[in-house]
Design an enzyme around this catalytic site. Structure first.
Site, PDB file in Angstrom:
ATOM      1  N   ASP A   1      -1.229  -6.843   2.002  1.00 24.81           N
ATOM      2  CA  ASP A   1      -1.367  -5.205   1.434  1.00 24.81           C
ATOM      3  C   ASP A   1       0.142  -4.651   2.012  1.00 24.81           C
ATOM      4  OD1 ASP A   1      -2.545  -3.039   0.773  1.00 24.81           O
ATOM      5  OD2 ASP A   1      -3.550  -2.593   2.435  1.00 24.81           O
TER       6      ASP A   1
ATOM      7  N   PHE B   1      -8.708  -1.330  -4.058  1.00 30.16           N
ATOM      8  CA  PHE B   1      -9.576  -1.943  -3.099  1.00 30.16           C
ATOM      9  C   PHE B   1     -10.383  -3.091  -3.462  1.00 30.16           C
ATOM     10  CE2 PHE B   1     -11.906  -2.684   0.786  1.00 30.16           C
ATOM     11  CZ  PHE B   1     -11.210  -2.646   1.660  1.00 30.16           C
TER      12      PHE B   1
ATOM     13  N   ARG C   1     -18.548  -9.935   1.027  1.00 29.52           N
ATOM     14  CA  ARG C   1     -17.523 -11.192   1.366  1.00 29.52           C
ATOM     15  C   ARG C   1     -18.296 -12.421   0.522  1.00 29.52           C
ATOM     16  NH1 ARG C   1     -14.245 -10.727   5.840  1.00 29.52           N
ATOM     17  NH2 ARG C   1     -14.730  -9.214   7.364  1.00 29.52           N
TER      18      ARG C   1
HETATM   19  P1  IMP Z   1      -1.755  -5.769   5.745  1.00 30.99           P
HETATM   20  O1  IMP Z   1      -1.344  -5.926   7.202  1.00 30.99           O
HETATM   21  O2  IMP Z   1      -1.565  -3.973   5.558  1.00 30.99           O
HETATM   22  O3  IMP Z   1      -0.838  -6.449   4.919  1.00 30.99           O
HETATM   23  O4  IMP Z   1      -3.303  -6.019   5.868  1.00 30.99           O
HETATM   24  C1  IMP Z   1      -3.743  -7.195   5.113  1.00 30.99           C
HETATM   25  C2  IMP Z   1      -5.286  -7.128   5.588  1.00 30.99           C
HETATM   26  O5  IMP Z   1      -5.945  -5.745   5.342  1.00 30.99           O
HETATM   27  C3  IMP Z   1      -6.078  -8.091   5.050  1.00 30.99           C
HETATM   28  O6  IMP Z   1      -6.116  -9.296   5.569  1.00 30.99           O
HETATM   29  C4  IMP Z   1      -7.292  -7.437   4.702  1.00 30.99           C
HETATM   30  O7  IMP Z   1      -8.084  -7.836   5.953  1.00 30.99           O
HETATM   31  C5  IMP Z   1      -6.981  -6.011   4.712  1.00 30.99           C
HETATM   32  N1  IMP Z   1      -7.015  -5.557   3.090  1.00 30.99           N
HETATM   33  C6  IMP Z   1      -5.989  -5.035   2.641  1.00 30.99           C
HETATM   34  N2  IMP Z   1      -6.337  -4.748   1.390  1.00 30.99           N
HETATM   35  C7  IMP Z   1      -7.465  -5.210   1.129  1.00 30.99           C
HETATM   36  C8  IMP Z   1      -8.474  -4.775  -0.073  1.00 30.99           C
HETATM   37  O8  IMP Z   1      -8.210  -4.303  -0.987  1.00 30.99           O
HETATM   38  N3  IMP Z   1      -9.793  -5.287   0.059  1.00 30.99           N
HETATM   39  C9  IMP Z   1     -10.221  -5.775   1.347  1.00 30.99           C
HETATM   40  N4  IMP Z   1      -9.472  -5.911   2.572  1.00 30.99           N
HETATM   41  C10 IMP Z   1      -7.977  -5.452   2.433  1.00 30.99           C
END
Ligand code: IMP
Ligand code: MG
Length: 178
Positions: free
Chosen positions: A101, A150, A163
């Protein structure tokens, strides 16, 4: 508010994508031994399916991270809640994650792993939301690139729900009638 999940990639599309990733990884690591690091909890379904599609000796180890602060806004300060069983020095490591993300979690985690001296270190993510990126992360193997929505299913959760869905979907909210 009622929630419903709109299918984005159905079970067959998701499995097909994982088969393709498995073939590519099998070719690119030919003759080598691979250790997958599965990032709990989200990547567990993906990592199991992917490892079954890799025609090489694969070992699996697990890591769980939690970011401090609000769960929906990644802070970039990552705590290792569960660390690996084995050292990774000299090994070919493939980190397997559910989704990239902002990139903050992986950016931090890959740096920690790099310091442990693996022979090689690559990243495989089932999903990538490049529009949301805040820090640069190189994803070596990507399943699906998606817009800023999301998503749930195939290991991904919304407040620990969804999940176990065998497909990937988008959570939508509707006003209750009455
Ligand atoms: P980042 O550090 O922002 O890249 O966070 C990544 C983490 O955020 C992932 O491992 C997920 O646990 C959570 N995450 C980010 N986007 C989503 C989504 O669309 N659905 C569910 N979990 C998400
Ligand atoms: Mg996660």
């Amino acid at each position: 508010m009622r929630e419903r999940v709109r299918v984005l990639f159905n079970e067959e599309e998701t499995n097909q994508k994982i088969r393709e990733l498995g073939s590519r990884i099998s070719r690119e690591y030919e003759g080598k031994e691979l250790t997958i690091i599965c990032i709990l909890k989200g990547a567990v379904y993906f990592a199991c399916e992917l490892s079954k599609r890799i025609s090489l000796p694969v070992k699996m180890d697990f890591m769980r991270c939690s970011s401090y602060g609000n769960e929906t806004v990644s802070s970039g300060v990552v705590k290792i809640a569960l660390d690996l069983d084995e050292p990774i020095r000299g090994k070919n490591i493939l980190v397997v994650e559910d989704i990239i993300d902002t990139g903050r979690t992986m950016n931090y985690l890959l740096e920690i792993l790099r310091q442990r001296g693996p022979e090689s270190l690559k990243l495989c993510a089932l999903l990538d939301k490049p529009d949301r990126r805040v820090v640069d992360v190189k994803v070596d193997y990507t399943g699906f690139v998606i817009p800023d929505e999301f998503v749930v299913g195939y290991g991904l959760d919304y407040a620990e729900k969804y999940r176990s869905l065998p497909y990937i979907g988008v959570v939508e909210f509707e006003e209750d009638e009455s």
